[in-house]
Motif scaffolding. Structure first.
Motif, PDB file in Angstrom:
ATOM      1  N   THR A  50       0.676  -1.237  -0.019  1.00 46.80           N
ATOM      2  CA  THR A  50      -0.131  -0.019  -0.058  1.00 46.80           C
ATOM      3  C   THR A  50       0.809   1.412   0.060  1.00 46.80           C
ATOM      4  OG1 THR A  50      -1.688  -1.202   1.334  1.00 46.80           O
ATOM      5  CG2 THR A  50      -1.712   1.355   1.031  1.00 46.80           C
ATOM      6  N   ILE A  51       1.919   1.305   0.792  1.00 47.92           N
ATOM      7  CA  ILE A  51       2.967   2.573   0.786  1.00 47.92           C
ATOM      8  C   ILE A  51       3.531   2.617  -0.428  1.00 47.92           C
ATOM      9  CG2 ILE A  51       4.861   3.383   1.811  1.00 47.92           C
ATOM     10  CD1 ILE A  51       3.990   2.079   4.572  1.00 47.92           C
ATOM     11  N   SER A  52       4.113   1.563  -0.868  1.00 50.93           N
ATOM     12  CA  SER A  52       4.713   1.667  -2.037  1.00 50.93           C
ATOM     13  C   SER A  52       3.842   2.292  -3.402  1.00 50.93           C
ATOM     14  CB  SER A  52       5.307   0.351  -2.499  1.00 50.93           C
ATOM     15  OG  SER A  52       6.176  -0.148  -1.716  1.00 50.93           O
ATOM     16  N   VAL A  53       2.476   1.529  -3.646  1.00 49.49           N
ATOM     17  CA  VAL A  53       1.724   2.166  -4.716  1.00 49.49           C
ATOM     18  C   VAL A  53       1.464   3.713  -4.361  1.00 49.49           C
ATOM     19  CG1 VAL A  53      -0.587   2.153  -5.575  1.00 49.49           C
ATOM     20  CG2 VAL A  53       0.712  -0.087  -4.934  1.00 49.49           C
ATOM     21  N   THR A  54       1.502   4.071  -3.109  1.00 49.99           N
ATOM     22  CA  THR A  54       0.996   5.340  -2.762  1.00 49.99           C
ATOM     23  C   THR A  54       2.051   6.400  -3.186  1.00 49.99           C
ATOM     24  OG1 THR A  54      -0.256   4.631  -0.718  1.00 49.99           O
ATOM     25  CG2 THR A  54       0.395   6.895  -0.808  1.00 49.99           C
ATOM     26  N   LEU A  55       3.319   5.679  -2.797  1.00 48.87           N
ATOM     27  CA  LEU A  55       4.552   6.578  -3.222  1.00 48.87           C
ATOM     28  C   LEU A  55       4.511   6.983  -4.959  1.00 48.87           C
ATOM     29  CD1 LEU A  55       7.232   5.355  -0.958  1.00 48.87           C
ATOM     30  CD2 LEU A  55       6.297   7.400  -0.589  1.00 48.87           C
ATOM     31  N   THR A  56       4.180   5.820  -5.182  1.00 51.55           N
ATOM     32  CA  THR A  56       4.314   6.072  -6.943  1.00 51.55           C
ATOM     33  C   THR A  56       3.264   7.104  -7.427  1.00 51.55           C
ATOM     34  OG1 THR A  56       2.692   4.182  -7.403  1.00 51.55           O
ATOM     35  CG2 THR A  56       4.946   3.908  -7.243  1.00 51.55           C
ATOM     36  N   VAL A  57       2.168   6.922  -6.682  1.00 50.52           N
ATOM     37  CA  VAL A  57       1.005   7.942  -7.019  1.00 50.52           C
ATOM     38  C   VAL A  57       1.370   9.351  -6.799  1.00 50.52           C
ATOM     39  CG1 VAL A  57      -1.412   8.583  -6.802  1.00 50.52           C
ATOM     40  CG2 VAL A  57      -0.751   6.179  -6.974  1.00 50.52           C
ATOM     41  N   ILE A  58       2.094   9.438  -5.512  1.00 52.20           N
ATOM     42  CA  ILE A  58       2.535  10.671  -5.035  1.00 52.20           C
ATOM     43  C   ILE A  58       3.622  11.573  -6.083  1.00 52.20           C
ATOM     44  CG2 ILE A  58       4.058  11.998  -3.114  1.00 52.20           C
ATOM     45  CD1 ILE A  58       2.735  10.285  -1.135  1.00 52.20           C
ATOM     46  N   LEU A  59       4.519  10.351  -6.482  1.00 55.17           N
ATOM     47  CA  LEU A  59       5.298  11.091  -7.670  1.00 55.17           C
ATOM     48  C   LEU A  59       4.882  11.600  -9.020  1.00 55.17           C
ATOM     49  CD1 LEU A  59       8.485  11.470  -8.541  1.00 55.17           C
ATOM     50  CD2 LEU A  59       8.398   9.141  -9.186  1.00 55.17           C
ATOM     51  N   ALA A  60       3.561  10.554  -9.172  1.00 57.50           N
ATOM     52  CA  ALA A  60       2.855  11.101 -10.295  1.00 57.50           C
ATOM     53  C   ALA A  60       2.306  12.228 -10.063  1.00 57.50           C
ATOM     54  CB  ALA A  60       1.940   9.815 -10.765  1.00 57.50           C
ATOM     55  N   VAL A  61       1.784  12.645  -8.989  1.00 57.72           N
ATOM     56  CA  VAL A  61       0.998  13.955  -8.734  1.00 57.72           C
ATOM     57  C   VAL A  61       1.766  15.064  -8.790  1.00 57.72           C
ATOM     58  CG1 VAL A  61      -0.304  15.028  -6.981  1.00 57.72           C
ATOM     59  CG2 VAL A  61      -1.084  12.652  -7.484  1.00 57.72           C
ATOM     60  N   ALA A  62       3.172  14.621  -8.263  1.00 59.45           N
ATOM     61  CA  ALA A  62       4.132  15.818  -8.017  1.00 59.45           C
ATOM     62  C   ALA A  62       4.694  15.992  -9.560  1.00 59.45           C
ATOM     63  CB  ALA A  62       5.332  15.343  -7.278  1.00 59.45           C
ATOM     64  N   VAL A  63       4.814  15.134 -10.586  1.00 56.98           N
ATOM     65  CA  VAL A  63       5.203  15.360 -11.894  1.00 56.98           C
ATOM     66  C   VAL A  63       3.989  15.082 -12.788  1.00 56.98           C
ATOM     67  CG1 VAL A  63       7.055  15.176 -13.589  1.00 56.98           C
ATOM     68  CG2 VAL A  63       7.643  15.145 -11.035  1.00 56.98           C
ATOM     69  N   PRO A  64       2.853  15.626 -12.993  1.00 54.48           N
ATOM     70  CA  PRO A  64       1.874  14.860 -13.721  1.00 54.48           C
ATOM     71  C   PRO A  64       2.043  15.011 -15.338  1.00 54.48           C
ATOM     72  CG  PRO A  64       1.142  17.025 -13.024  1.00 54.48           C
ATOM     73  CD  PRO A  64       2.586  16.705 -12.587  1.00 54.48           C
ATOM     74  N   ASP A  65       3.358  15.519 -15.527  1.00 55.96           N
ATOM     75  CA  ASP A  65       3.648  15.519 -17.160  1.00 55.96           C
ATOM     76  C   ASP A  65       4.249  14.129 -17.558  1.00 55.96           C
ATOM     77  OD1 ASP A  65       5.503  16.147 -19.653  1.00 55.96           O
ATOM     78  OD2 ASP A  65       4.117  18.233 -19.546  1.00 55.96           O
ATOM     79  N   LEU A  66       3.451  13.295 -18.463  1.00 58.63           N
ATOM     80  CA  LEU A  66       4.347  12.198 -18.753  1.00 58.63           C
ATOM     81  C   LEU A  66       5.414  12.089 -19.506  1.00 58.63           C
ATOM     82  CD1 LEU A  66       3.416   9.123 -19.292  1.00 58.63           C
ATOM     83  CD2 LEU A  66       2.597   9.451 -21.372  1.00 58.63           C
ATOM     84  N   GLU A  67       5.481  13.241 -20.287  1.00 59.92           N
ATOM     85  CA  GLU A  67       7.104  13.338 -21.247  1.00 59.92           C
ATOM     86  C   GLU A  67       8.024  13.393 -20.327  1.00 59.92           C
ATOM     87  OE1 GLU A  67       8.563  16.197 -24.798  1.00 59.92           O
ATOM     88  OE2 GLU A  67       6.381  16.284 -24.305  1.00 59.92           O
ATOM     89  N   LEU A  68       7.878  14.459 -19.179  1.00 57.71           N
ATOM     90  CA  LEU A  68       8.980  14.886 -18.412  1.00 57.71           C
ATOM     91  C   LEU A  68       9.161  13.927 -17.443  1.00 57.71           C
ATOM     92  CD1 LEU A  68       8.005  18.753 -17.859  1.00 57.71           C
ATOM     93  CD2 LEU A  68       9.795  17.749 -19.664  1.00 57.71           C
ATOM     94  N   LEU A  69       8.296  13.198 -16.733  1.00 63.46           N
ATOM     95  CA  LEU A  69       8.502  12.268 -15.993  1.00 63.46           C
ATOM     96  C   LEU A  69       9.445  11.101 -16.566  1.00 63.46           C
ATOM     97  CD1 LEU A  69       8.085  11.226 -12.911  1.00 63.46           C
ATOM     98  CD2 LEU A  69       5.861  10.310 -13.849  1.00 63.46           C
ATOM     99  N   ILE A  70       8.883  10.777 -17.729  1.00 60.43           N
ATOM    100  CA  ILE A  70       9.523   9.491 -18.405  1.00 60.43           C
ATOM    101  C   ILE A  70      11.004  10.032 -18.631  1.00 60.43           C
ATOM    102  CG2 ILE A  70      10.060   8.621 -20.776  1.00 60.43           C
ATOM    103  CD1 ILE A  70       7.083   8.402 -20.972  1.00 60.43           C
ATOM    104  N   GLY A  71      11.481  11.293 -18.799  1.00 67.47           N
ATOM    105  CA  GLY A  71      12.814  11.618 -19.158  1.00 67.47           C
ATOM    106  C   GLY A  71      13.362  11.644 -17.836  1.00 67.47           C
ATOM    107  N   LEU A  72      13.004  12.180 -16.510  1.00 72.49           N
ATOM    108  CA  LEU A  72      13.360  12.101 -15.324  1.00 72.49           C
ATOM    109  C   LEU A  72      13.721  10.776 -14.908  1.00 72.49           C
ATOM    110  CD1 LEU A  72      14.533  14.049 -13.023  1.00 72.49           C
ATOM    111  CD2 LEU A  72      12.238  13.617 -11.964  1.00 72.49           C
ATOM    112  N   VAL A  73      12.855   9.829 -14.836  1.00 76.23           N
ATOM    113  CA  VAL A  73      13.067   8.438 -14.234  1.00 76.23           C
ATOM    114  C   VAL A  73      14.023   7.709 -15.151  1.00 76.23           C
ATOM    115  CG1 VAL A  73      11.836   6.284 -14.411  1.00 76.23           C
ATOM    116  CG2 VAL A  73      10.739   7.992 -13.521  1.00 76.23           C
ATOM    117  N   GLY A  74      13.989   7.947 -16.653  1.00 74.21           N
ATOM    118  CA  GLY A  74      15.058   7.453 -17.582  1.00 74.21           C
ATOM    119  C   GLY A  74      16.595   7.870 -17.215  1.00 74.21           C
TER     120      GLY A  74
END
Length: 452
Positions: free
Chosen positions: A364-388
């Protein structure tokens, strides 16, 4: 065991080791002969497994990657990233096989390979063997958790696109949709056994295949003329291309399981070999999709090319629904590995009657963290660049270079130390991707959301 203590008859036939395995007549250990795989994978099956690990939502992001370079640098960059990614997989597998022979074990996982390379390497590095293992585990978890954050934004963006069409007077933000899908994602990740995820994997693959076919239909039809502005763009945006391409192509986290379970592992490397054939096919496919997607939509192309499909056509809407379903089911599959890694770290610290509660809380905590990161950077293109730039480059570039260098340091670095110089260049490339990719992504994020 000292082989000089054996009788001539023993040295002429085989040597039995403590673990029951045997050395061949030339006193060398062949790990392939001692792998006991209950259900070995055929060469063709291994090709499709590796292909599946390299094809996913990243394929749909390649047109956006081409937007940051233009046509010519994009094509050349795709080939470059493919060559480097393939080489890093090659040196990881070769090092793992050499360590298997030296330690007389049938197979090694990714983390095992990292630990053994340092434990059998230079004396000054041996004390770091357990630390490099932990680093590899956490890098693996980071790749999976960072990648699943991208999936959250991917699903939320697709849902917003769909709902905005059907309910134009009740629009919500991508952040809101990230929150809406939190509970379904938590429930889906509570499945703890891989065999129960097989139907979801099958359904996700069917949906992705159908989405890809529909997307190609729209992308390859009605391509406008090529203007000079599309041939190349300024170098300031190139780092986002590199990090996106690495995110899209990198599948090194599943390489060792695939190679270890092959019925004929000799077919994995070499020419043609499973690895080379797969990566040539992947590079060609990514280049074609990136090129034609950029030619079709130009500067308007989005983080997933499916978001550019028309909203007023049924076929396009079906593709958007299918890709949302596919990525949702892929999310729980991608969370399986990091959950296992994290649980191994926590399991021994909890009493048996708390294991079930502990599993639920960690997931539950792990999924919540992924959602929090997604909310922090809700731009798909930029989040892909950062994670990559951060996670995928570390697992796919840095660690294989470190492992090969540590293993070969005392065993010979080749003519004129070419292995060392080659790995220095790869390390510089990694630092380029990490620093420039993070800087470019974070700068774009700050510029985009500073007024929000």
């Amino acid at each position: 065991m000292d082989l000089t203590d054996l009788s001539p008859s023993q040295t002429q036939s085989t040597v039995t080791l403590k673990n029951g395995d045997q050395l061949g007549s030339d006193n060398t250990y062949n790990p392939f002969e001692h792998r006991k795989v209950v259900h070995p994978t055929s060469t063709i099956g291994s090709f499709f497994h590796l292909l599946k690990s390299s094809l996913g939502s990243g394929l749909l992001a390649m047109p956006a990657a081409f937007k940051h370079t233009g046509i010519i640098p994009g094509c050349l960059g795709t080939a470059l990233v493919a060559v480097i990614a393939t080489h890093c997989v090659h040196i990881l597998v070769c090092t793992s096989r050499a360590l298997c022979e030296e330690n007389c074990v049938a197979s090694l996982s990714y983390s095992d390979t990292c630990e053994k390379a340092f434990k059998n390497g230079p004396k000054r590095l041996r004390r770091f063997s357990i630390h490099i293992r932990h680093f590899a585990d956490y890098a693996m978890a980071g790749v999976c958790l960072g990648g699943t954050s991208v999936y959250v934004v991917f699903i939320a963006s697709s849902l917003k696109d769909i709902c905005d069409h059907f309910f134009p007077h009740h629009t919500l933000t991508i952040k809101a949709y990230c929150g809406i899908i939190l509970i379904p994602l938590i429930l889906s990740t509570q499945i703890r056994h891989l065999k129960f995820l097989v139907p979801f994997s099958f359904l996700a693959n069917l949906c992705l295949l159908a989405t890809f076919i529909i997307t190609c239909y729209y992308t390859f039809v009605g391509i406008p003329s090529v203007g000079s502005e599309k041939l190349a763009v300024g170098v300031s945006q190139w780092p986002l291309f590199l990090s996106t391409a690495i995110f899209a192509m990198e599948g090194i986290n599943v390489v060792m399981p695939i190679e270890n379970e092959m019925a004929n592992p000799k077919h994995f490397l070499g020419c043609p070999g499973v690895l080379n054939v797969t990566m040539i096919f992947v590079a060609a496919l990514y280049g074609i999709v990136g090129l034609f997607g950029f030619l079709k939509y130009g500067e308007e192309v989005k983080g997933s090319v499916t978001l550019n499909l028309p909203q007023d056509e049924i076929l396009a809407m079906v593709a958007k629904i299918l890709v949302a379903v596919a990525v949702f089911f892929t999310y729980c599959l991608q969370m399986y590995a990091p959950m296992e890694i994290l649980w191994r770290r926590v399991e021994t610290r909890l009493t048996a009657h708390l294991h079930n509660v502990g599993q639920i809380l960690i997931r539950t905590i792990s999924v919540t963290l992924t959602v929090i990161l997604a909310v922090a950077v809700p731009d798909l293109e930029l989040l892909i660049g950062l994670v990559g730039a951060i996670f995928f480059s570390t697992l796919g570039l840095l660690i294989p270079v470190m492992v090969e260098s540590a293993h070969k340091w005392d065993r010979g670095l080749g003519l004129y130390f070419y292995v060392l110089w080659k790995n220095v260049l790869l390390l510089l490339f990694y630092l380029l991707v990490l620093v420039s990719g993070c800087y470019a992504a974070i700068s774009e994020i700050v510029n985009k959301y500073k007024t929000v």
